[in-house]
Scaffold this active site. Structure first.
Site, PDB file in Angstrom:
ATOM      1  N   ARG A 167      22.239  38.832 -13.278  1.00 26.81           N
ATOM      2  CA  ARG A 167      22.371  37.575 -13.911  1.00 26.81           C
ATOM      3  C   ARG A 167      20.925  37.697 -14.732  1.00 26.81           C
ATOM      4  O   ARG A 167      20.581  36.749 -15.473  1.00 26.81           O
ATOM      5  CB  ARG A 167      22.396  36.404 -13.101  1.00 26.81           C
ATOM      6  CG  ARG A 167      23.779  36.176 -12.348  1.00 26.81           C
ATOM      7  CD  ARG A 167      23.863  35.072 -11.109  1.00 26.81           C
ATOM      8  NE  ARG A 167      23.822  33.809 -11.784  1.00 26.81           N
ATOM      9  CZ  ARG A 167      25.296  33.071 -11.707  1.00 26.81           C
ATOM     10  NH1 ARG A 167      26.151  33.831 -11.029  1.00 26.81           N
ATOM     11  NH2 ARG A 167      25.261  32.099 -12.203  1.00 26.81           N
ATOM     12  N   TYR A 170      20.114  36.512 -18.471  1.00 28.82           N
ATOM     13  CA  TYR A 170      20.236  35.361 -18.899  1.00 28.82           C
ATOM     14  C   TYR A 170      19.011  34.396 -18.252  1.00 28.82           C
ATOM     15  O   TYR A 170      18.254  33.766 -18.944  1.00 28.82           O
ATOM     16  CB  TYR A 170      21.615  34.570 -18.501  1.00 28.82           C
ATOM     17  CG  TYR A 170      21.735  33.258 -18.851  1.00 28.82           C
ATOM     18  CD1 TYR A 170      22.248  32.910 -20.178  1.00 28.82           C
ATOM     19  CD2 TYR A 170      21.783  32.266 -17.709  1.00 28.82           C
ATOM     20  CE1 TYR A 170      22.660  31.629 -20.462  1.00 28.82           C
ATOM     21  CE2 TYR A 170      22.034  31.054 -18.184  1.00 28.82           C
ATOM     22  CZ  TYR A 170      22.330  30.417 -19.549  1.00 28.82           C
ATOM     23  OH  TYR A 170      22.715  29.328 -19.992  1.00 28.82           O
ATOM     24  N   ASN A 199      25.186  22.407 -15.017  1.00 27.42           N
ATOM     25  CA  ASN A 199      26.437  22.672 -15.353  1.00 27.42           C
ATOM     26  C   ASN A 199      27.032  21.651 -15.883  1.00 27.42           C
ATOM     27  O   ASN A 199      27.086  20.456 -15.637  1.00 27.42           O
ATOM     28  CB  ASN A 199      27.047  22.953 -14.077  1.00 27.42           C
ATOM     29  CG  ASN A 199      26.712  24.369 -13.360  1.00 27.42           C
ATOM     30  OD1 ASN A 199      25.515  24.397 -13.058  1.00 27.42           O
ATOM     31  ND2 ASN A 199      27.530  25.212 -13.430  1.00 27.42           N
ATOM     32  N   VAL A 212      33.662  27.485 -13.968  1.00 29.01           N
ATOM     33  CA  VAL A 212      34.663  27.173 -12.851  1.00 29.01           C
ATOM     34  C   VAL A 212      35.378  25.899 -13.098  1.00 29.01           C
ATOM     35  O   VAL A 212      36.390  26.114 -12.965  1.00 29.01           O
ATOM     36  CB  VAL A 212      33.755  26.921 -11.479  1.00 29.01           C
ATOM     37  CG1 VAL A 212      32.735  25.655 -11.696  1.00 29.01           C
ATOM     38  CG2 VAL A 212      34.478  26.692 -10.353  1.00 29.01           C
ATOM     39  N   GLY A 232      32.639  29.560  -1.102  1.00 34.74           N
ATOM     40  CA  GLY A 232      33.391  28.156  -1.295  1.00 34.74           C
ATOM     41  C   GLY A 232      32.477  26.856  -0.748  1.00 34.74           C
ATOM     42  O   GLY A 232      32.821  26.001  -1.426  1.00 34.74           O
ATOM     43  N   GLN A 234      29.209  27.110  -1.774  1.00 35.94           N
ATOM     44  CA  GLN A 234      28.039  26.878  -2.499  1.00 35.94           C
ATOM     45  C   GLN A 234      28.368  25.722  -3.517  1.00 35.94           C
ATOM     46  O   GLN A 234      29.526  25.283  -3.795  1.00 35.94           O
ATOM     47  CB  GLN A 234      27.895  27.980  -3.557  1.00 35.94           C
ATOM     48  CG  GLN A 234      29.240  28.448  -4.380  1.00 35.94           C
ATOM     49  CD  GLN A 234      30.196  29.209  -3.768  1.00 35.94           C
ATOM     50  OE1 GLN A 234      30.672  29.172  -2.753  1.00 35.94           O
ATOM     51  NE2 GLN A 234      31.298  29.968  -4.616  1.00 35.94           N
ATOM     52  N   ASP A 296      25.124  34.876  -6.758  1.00 32.88           N
ATOM     53  CA  ASP A 296      25.327  33.476  -7.314  1.00 32.88           C
ATOM     54  C   ASP A 296      24.554  32.403  -6.215  1.00 32.88           C
ATOM     55  O   ASP A 296      24.581  32.615  -5.196  1.00 32.88           O
ATOM     56  CB  ASP A 296      27.090  33.565  -6.805  1.00 32.88           C
ATOM     57  CG  ASP A 296      27.654  32.169  -7.087  1.00 32.88           C
ATOM     58  OD1 ASP A 296      27.425  31.648  -8.155  1.00 32.88           O
ATOM     59  OD2 ASP A 296      28.285  31.438  -6.068  1.00 32.88           O
ATOM     60  N   PRO A 297      23.960  31.511  -7.232  1.00 34.31           N
ATOM     61  CA  PRO A 297      23.232  30.749  -6.388  1.00 34.31           C
ATOM     62  C   PRO A 297      24.050  29.893  -5.403  1.00 34.31           C
ATOM     63  O   PRO A 297      24.983  29.405  -5.674  1.00 34.31           O
ATOM     64  CB  PRO A 297      22.740  29.663  -7.717  1.00 34.31           C
ATOM     65  CG  PRO A 297      22.855  30.631  -8.688  1.00 34.31           C
ATOM     66  CD  PRO A 297      24.032  31.427  -8.625  1.00 34.31           C
ATOM     67  N   GLN A 299      23.014  26.820  -3.890  1.00 34.19           N
ATOM     68  CA  GLN A 299      23.161  25.584  -4.176  1.00 34.19           C
ATOM     69  C   GLN A 299      22.392  24.907  -5.469  1.00 34.19           C
ATOM     70  O   GLN A 299      21.619  25.581  -5.787  1.00 34.19           O
ATOM     71  CB  GLN A 299      22.176  24.588  -3.044  1.00 34.19           C
ATOM     72  CG  GLN A 299      20.990  25.290  -2.656  1.00 34.19           C
ATOM     73  CD  GLN A 299      20.346  24.757  -1.576  1.00 34.19           C
ATOM     74  OE1 GLN A 299      21.041  23.708  -0.907  1.00 34.19           O
ATOM     75  NE2 GLN A 299      19.379  24.775  -1.137  1.00 34.19           N
TER      76      GLN A 299
END
Ligand SMILES: NC(=O)c1ccc[n+]([C@@H]2O[C@H](COP(=O)([O-])OP(=O)(O)OC[C@H]3O[C@@H](n4cnc5c(N)ncnc54)[C@H](O)[C@@H]3O)[C@@H](O)[C@H]2O)c1
Ligand SMILES: O=c1ccn([C@@H]2O[C@H](COP(=O)(O)OP(=O)(O)O[C@H]3OC[C@@H](O)[C@H](O)[C@H]3O)[C@@H](O)[C@H]2O)c(=O)[nH]1
Length: 339
Positions: A167, A170, A199, A212, A232, A234, A296-297, A299
């Site tokens: 990642r 980016y 987001n 998502v 799930g 996160q 994948d972060p 939080q």
């Protein structure tokens, strides 16, 4: 002009014609990446003001002319096929610099190009801002906080980013873009604005965008299982696009350089999001757990105290209000009518 101890030359004077009482537009605005999702909603808002002339520069990597079709041919609108990694010569008063693929599947597709877009693209836009004396706003991201160890994230948090991960093109690209913005500000007196966007969702997202909210809505409408990536638990905080555009415009018009978090603090796990989409759109749809991608972060939630205080901004649209608006748009584009 002097900022932070540096003295700089004033920007060049605009052409005398710009002050002519017969000239119709007062502000000429460049939107890079204007054919994309947030970007085209921003163009719509800017075009509502009859005093604005809007120029969009986009290479159509993830954006489409379709998003701008109502403006093509309008006398105050211009669309240029242009890649921001190349210099651009236009005369403008403001630059909204958004050009950059935002969905992880697209920014990871050609990571070297993503870095070039963030670094060379931002350098080119800062060079343009310097030449013409324009104010420039960068859409940075909550991803500059990486997998955050501070929760919720305040602007003073420096982040926890893997510099060599998949990642990074980016995350680190946007971090360098922020650095460049501040260096041009300190060294050349450029007027800068930095938004850290969290987001964002809404109508016009690419149906196969990979993010998502668009995935879950498209899956529900196609009757396919909603793919929750493991574990799930996160979390993300989702901002409706009209609130986002409002925040960006306030930042551009105000006197704060930022960085400023712009996002909706309503925080959901991915399982909660899937359950909400299921309840609102297709109660009999299956939810399945699938493998996740690296880094994948775990939080993410913005602290928006600064935006409230200095921009007088806070989001208005709750997730349960925004999802049906997006559903309506996806139904039209997928040709799935409501029974
Ligand atoms: N949507 C979000 O949740 C989110 C969150 C954080 C930050 N952002 C930032 O907001 C901006 C817009 O995001 P979006 O969700 O609308 O994404 P998007 O992918 O829909 O739009 C990006 C636009 O930039 C264009 N583009 C990409 N590379 C380019 C290049 N080299 N030259 C010219 N144009 C180029 C694309 O064709 C597209 O039209 C991006 O800078 C993104 O990093 C978005
Ligand atoms: O089908 C899916 C897609 C994604 N996910 C999960 O949903 C969460 C959000 O993923 P997204 O791909 O929508 O977006 P991310 O939050 O990872 O990245 C985004 O962050 C902010 C912006 O800069 C960008 O728009 C984007 O990089 C992740 O935890 C991911 O694992 C699913 O559970 N199922």
């Amino acid at each position: 002009m002097a900022t932070n101890g540096t003295t700089t030359k004033p920007p060049p004077m605009p052409s005398p014609l710009r002050n002519s009482k017969f000239l119709q537009s007062n502000t000429r605005i460049l939107v890079t990446g204007g054919a994309g999702f947030i970007d085209s909603h921003l163009v719509d808002r800017l075009m509502q003001n009859e005093k604005n002339e809007v120029i969009v520069a986009d290479n159509y990597f993830t954006g489409t002319k379709d998003n701008l079709k109502k403006w093509i041919g309008h006398p105050r609108f211009e669309l240029i096929r242009h890649d921001v990694t190349e210099p651009l010569m236009v005369e403008v008063d403001q630059i909204y610099h958004l050009a950059c693929p935002a969905s992880p599947i697209f920014y990871k597709y050609n990571p070297v190009k993503t870095i070039k877009t963030n670094v060379i693209g931002t350098l080119n836009m800062l060079g343009l801002a310097k030449r013409v004396g324009a104010r420039i706003l960068l859409t940075s991201t909550s991803e500059v906080y990486g997998d955050p160890l501070v929760h919720p994230q305040t602007e003073s948090y420096w982040g926890n980013v893997n510099p060599i991960g998949v990642r990074s093109c980016y995350d680190e690209g946007k971090r360098v873009a922020e650095t460049l913005m501040y260096d041009y500000h300190r060294q050349h007196g450029i007027e800068i604005r930095i938004a850290r966007i969290f987001n964002t969702y809404g109508p016009r997202m690419n149906i196969d965008d990979g993010r998502v909210v668009s995935n879950f809505i498209a899956q529900a409408l196609r009757g396919e299982a909603l793919t929750v990536q493991k574990p799930g638990t996160q979390t993300r905080s989702f901002c409706y696009v009209s609130d986002m555009v409002d925040g960006l415009m306030r930042l551009m018009e105000g006197d704060q350089t930022g960085p400023i978090n712009i996002g909706n603090p309503g925080e959901f796990t991915m399982v909660e999001l899937a359950e909400t989409v299921k309840e609102l759109i297709k109660p009999d749809v299956e939810i399945k757990m699938v493998e996740n991608t690296p880094d994948d972060p775990r939080q993410r939630k913005p602290d928006i105290s600064k935006a409230k205080e200095v921009l007088g901004w806070e989001p208005k649209v709750k997730l349960r209000e925004g999802l049906p608006l997006m559903e309506e748009d996806f139904r039209l584009r997928l040709g799935v009518l409501k029974k």
